[in-house]
Design an enzyme around this catalytic site. Structure first.
Site, short mmCIF file in Angstrom:
data_model
loop_
_atom_site.label_atom_id
_atom_site.label_comp_id
_atom_site.label_asym_id
_atom_site.label_seq_id
_atom_site.Cartn_x
_atom_site.Cartn_y
_atom_site.Cartn_z
N ASP A 9 -25.65 18.21 42.38
CA ASP A 9 -25.73 19.68 43.23
C ASP A 9 -26.59 19.07 44.54
OD1 ASP A 9 -27.99 22.69 42.16
OD2 ASP A 9 -26.32 22.23 43.59
N GLY B 162 0.33 45.89 38.46
CA GLY B 162 1.13 45.14 37.47
C GLY B 162 2.63 44.89 38.22
N LYS B 163 3.40 45.43 37.36
CA LYS B 163 4.95 45.18 37.82
C LYS B 163 5.45 46.57 38.51
CE LYS B 163 6.32 44.30 33.83
NZ LYS B 163 7.59 44.12 32.79
N HIS C 218 13.81 25.56 60.48
CA HIS C 218 14.56 25.18 59.46
C HIS C 218 13.44 24.87 58.32
CE1 HIS C 218 13.57 21.53 61.40
NE2 HIS C 218 13.35 20.93 60.38
N ASP D 125 5.25 56.77 35.46
CA ASP D 125 5.20 55.23 35.26
C ASP D 125 6.43 54.76 35.40
OD1 ASP D 125 4.32 52.72 35.20
OD2 ASP D 125 3.29 52.95 33.35
N HIS E 171 -9.36 53.52 33.18
CA HIS E 171 -7.96 54.42 33.24
C HIS E 171 -8.47 55.93 32.94
CE1 HIS E 171 -4.81 51.20 32.21
NE2 HIS E 171 -6.02 50.47 32.38
N LYS F 33 -22.01 15.68 37.59
CA LYS F 33 -21.77 16.88 38.55
C LYS F 33 -23.25 16.98 39.33
CE LYS F 33 -20.72 21.62 39.82
NZ LYS F 33 -21.71 21.72 40.54
N HIS G 125 3.37 53.98 40.11
CA HIS G 125 3.14 55.42 39.55
C HIS G 125 3.74 56.34 40.86
CE1 HIS G 125 0.09 54.07 36.31
NE2 HIS G 125 1.25 53.67 36.09
#
Length: 824
Positions: free
Chosen positions: A243, A691-692, A46, A654, A636, A241, A695
């Site tokens: 080191d 990407g989304k 669950h 595409d 590209h 910071k 191809h």
């Protein structure tokens, strides 16, 4: 009068905390807005849904897990309240109440709609979630109890909003932890071992062993997120910071342990530090800090750690956080309160224990002062935030790397009354030429402003002394004869040698301006070599969330060159360059110019206007590494090779979805395009774009010109649109693309490009455009599924190349195919 029962009494009564790794916790005095979901593989799998309210986590067990579909009503059984500390818990609960493995499935914040206490009482609690996986409006609705039913049943329902999704089942889509990225089995495997250790410790404590009391538990450390500049605002505390080595000092019953961030016990390595912790006048404590070697000037020096013990080297433990004190869990408290108690604890200890103090104020001013002192940098922390394990945006680290002299070549006029200038324009000599390095507008007090104005007044001239004067320097500029030298602190230089976050330190009069020359970059931290190519600023982070550096990108391109180059070499290219990383400004470069490294070649191609223009070409691994050096995050390629530029050797579709379409829709569209091409006699391949979309690519013999390939692809796209106009569109108009998938055939024009296989993308998450087989595509969940973090692992697991037949295929776009789609 009876004492009020704690909200966590039931939770604590039901557990034996000597047996379970779950936190005992207490009601938090701080009112927060934590929301989380834990996947719990108990007697029945669950999902525990929890909302922070009144210092505890209100909890429900959701049997099938939350849904994003408003039509789904998920049963949510109300359970006992849990402590806020439970929000970070992940592990194995041994036999007893709730036995099983717990995975942190989602985490974020929540905001009630209306009064949440009234909503709980009335049985209708509505709220907004902002998690890593669950977002938008939800509601918990209490069901009418059945006769003799003791448990409190509710329904968890998603509201109808832009975050609703009927295509995704969250429990199926996401199986890993948002905290550790592990699955249940991995957590179970590591948790069982820890449970055995805990049981043994418990037996010893009860007298079944040596009689030693159990040690204080290690807490996975909170980590800082790297930023180029510290945050501003009064709520931030800025610490120096260090080191050195991150160490958690754990003390219980006079015995101290020093544990590293990856849980290695280094107590025996540094006995002096352990002894100092043992001498603290408390029964128990857990201190987070940094073990540092310091030089005679008091600066941390990591390289000196190897010489620890030498007279010139001192080891110190800088304590910056207190997680537990005499059995009290301090992690939920605000940082400022934890530090207050820590300071009191460390105050009388003396060396080698030191309290790491902080500065409140403007982050830019603090980093400038830190850089001016040649210190490492800052860690800025939100003063009101609790301690939470893992990387966090409530801790921000920013580094110092620069302090140099620059020539004052001018100043920018100020629009503030009485201020002689707003900023100084800086330059640096390269040979005999003076080059622009940016502006500095901080670090001046009133006296220095007046002094500078006096020095600059007799040096005013009409023309710029720079060899080249960029537009950004011209606006409101007053030029000066280059005689004054300024000492400047800065965080770093950009790829174009501009200073980041500069701060004025003072004027120098001990040398001539002509001596202020660009230093030879001999510092190894500013240069590295990959495949013989010099990488400048190799540690510059290009993908912030993943921490991917320029060096790592160059090494990826070199490592995967055998897979990238068959598709890339011999083709004209365009690069998407992002010198400051994926989150910075990016630009598209297709022509070869002076900024292109010599390892990247050029090919002359005649434009439509009849002009010969030089295009970029990469033919070997060195060219790929050189692309990384100039910040090229995307490669590209054209659809034709340079030796026959007018005859394409592939066609491409595409599939670009509108926001209303899921990846499952894109996946289905890819199969439809594949089937259409197959029916025409063409074999095709699938590429996840990173990407989304997807191809769909078909290699073809070089027998047709661009116009024929374009005509054929346009016809296929229109046929798809005609077959399902509610799903597909073949025109680029945004107005027509709403809730549809654009079948983009325009990439089949002369000069058009598409992302190369195995190219990175300039997007959040460091995704990689990845070839997949059609069989694999059926199980793919997102177009950006493969990233720089997992692509090497994927490739190593492949039994065969998913595009193995790509270059062996012999197929063409025939006249019959063109006739079939039409050629209007």
């Amino acid at each position: 009068m009876a004492r009020k029962r704690s909200a966590l009494a039931r939770y604590q009564e039901m557990r034996d905390f000597e047996q379970t790794p779950e936190p005992k916790g207490g009601v938090s005095s701080k009112r927060g807005d934590l929301f989380l979901v834990q996947k719990h593989d108990a007697r029945r799998l669950h999902y525990d849904f929890r909302l922070e309210l009144d210092g505890v986590l209100k909890s429900w067990a959701v049997t099938k897990g939350p849904s994003l579909d408003p039509a789904q009503k998920r049963l949510a059984v109300r359970t006992e309240d849990h402590p806020v500390e439970y929000g970070a818990f992940e592990g194995v609960i041994p036999k007893g109440y709730g036995a099983g493995t717990v995975l942190l499935w989602d985490r974020g914040s929540w905001k009630p709609k209306g009064d949440p206490r009234k909503g709980l009482k009335d049985g209708a609690l509505k709220f907004e979630l902002d998690g890593k996986r669950l977002k938008g409006g939800f509601a918990l609705i209490r069901m009418k109890p059945k006769k003799r039913e003791k448990r409190e049943n509710w329904l968890l329902v998603k509201e109808r909003d832009e975050e609703a999704n009927t295509q995704i089942e969250p429990a199926e889509k996401w199986a890993t932890s948002v905290k550790s990225r592990r699955k249940l089995k991995a957590i179970e495997k590591s948790g069982v071992a820890r449970s055995k250790t805990a049981r043994l410790s418990s037996r010893k404590k009860r007298g079944g062993g040596t009689g030693k009391k159990s040690a204080l538990a290690f807490t996975p450390p909170q980590l800082a997120t790297l930023r180029e500049a510290p945050p501003d605002g009064a709520e931030w505390l800025h610490e120096l910071k260090y080191d050195g080595y991150r160490i958690q000092a754990l003390l219980k019953n006079g015995e101290a342990r020093l544990i590293t961030r990856n849980e290695k016990n280094w107590t025996s390595r540094y006995p002096a530090i352990a002894d100092a912790v043992s001498n603290l006048s408390v029964d128990s404590c857990a201190i987070d800090g940094e073990l540092v070697a310091v030089d005679k000037n008091g600066r941390s020096d990591f390289r000196a750690m190897q010489n620890a013990g030498a007279d010139s080297v001192a080891l110190l433990f800088y304590a910056f956080d207190l997680l537990n004190l005499d059995g009290e869990n301090l992690k939920p408290l605000p940082l400022i309160e934890r530090k207050k108690r820590l300071k009191s604890l460390i105050a009388s200890a003396g060396d080698p224990l030191r309290y790491s103090d902080h500065i409140e104020g403007d982050g830019a001013d603090v980093i400038a002062r830190a850089c001016a002192m040649n210190l490492e940098g800052l860690v800025s922390k939100k003063g009101d935030a609790p301690y939470r394990s893992g990387r966090s945006r409530t801790w921000i680290k920013s580094k110092c790397v620069g302090r140099d002299e620059f020539v004052i070549v001018g100043y920018r006029k100020s629009d503030k009354r009485g201020r002689p200038f707003s900023s100084l324009l800086l330059g640096e000599y390269e040979g005999t030429e003076l080059h622009y390095r940016g502006r500095v507008g901080t670090g001046f007090d009133e006296a220095m402003l007046a002094e500078l104005a006096d020095h600059m007044k007799p040096l005013v001239r009409k023309s710029s002394p720079l060899a080249e004067t960029p537009g950004e320097a011209r606006r409101s500029a007053v030029w000066l004869t280059p005689k004054l030298i300024a000492e400047i602190a800065y965080s770093e230089k950009t790829s174009s040698e501009r200073l980041r976050h500069p701060s004025f330190l003072g004027l120098r009069f001990d040398k001539q301006a002509s001596e202020v020359k660009m230093a030879a970059a001999s510092d190894a931290s500013q240069k590295a070599a990959v495949d013989g190519i010099t990488i400048t600023h190799p540690d510059r982070v290009l993908y912030e969330e993943q921490g991917v550096t320029k060096r790592a990108l160059a090494e990826y391109f070199m490592r995967q060159a055998p897979r990238i180059l068959p598709y890339l070499s011999g083709r004209p290219l365009s690069l998407v360059r992002c010198p400051e990383g994926a989150g910075g400004e990016c630009f598209f470069q297709k022509h070869h110019n002076k900024s292109a490294p010599k390892e990247i070649g050029a090919v002359s191609i005649r434009s439509k206007e009849g002009k010969d223009e030089p295009y970029l070409v990469i033919n070997d691994a060195k060219g790929l590494v050189a692309a990384a050096q100039i910040g090229a995050l995307e490669l590209h390629l054209w659809g034709a090779r340079t030796n026959k530029i007018e005859s394409p050797e592939r066609l491409i579709f595409d599939l670009d979805p509108d926001e209303g379409r899921s990846f499952a829709d894109v996946r289905d569209a890819a199969f439809e395009v594949r089937d259409l091409l197959q029916a025409a006699g063409l074999q095709s391949f699938a590429l996840l774009t990173g990407g989304k979309g997807v191809h769909v690519i078909a290699p073809v013999e070089r027998r047709r010109e661009w116009s024929d390939i374009k005509t054929f692809c346009r016809g296929v796209a229109r046929a798809l649109e005609k077959s399902a106009p509610d799903r597909y569109v073949a025109t680029a108009s945004k107005a027509k693309r709403k809730n549809k998938i654009f079948v983009d055939w325009l990439r089949n024009e002369r000069g058009a490009t598409a992302v190369a296989p195995y190219s990175t993308r300039a997007r959040k998450g460091a995704p990689v455009a990845t070839p997949v087989s059609w069989k694999e595509l059926k199980a793919v969940e997102a177009a950006d599924q493969y990233t720089l973090e997992n692509i090497d692992k994927r490739i190593a697991k492949l039994k065969s190349d998913p595009w193995a037949d790509y270059f062996a295929i012999r197929q063409s776009v025939t006249k019959a195919m063109l006739d079939a789609v039409g050629s209007d």
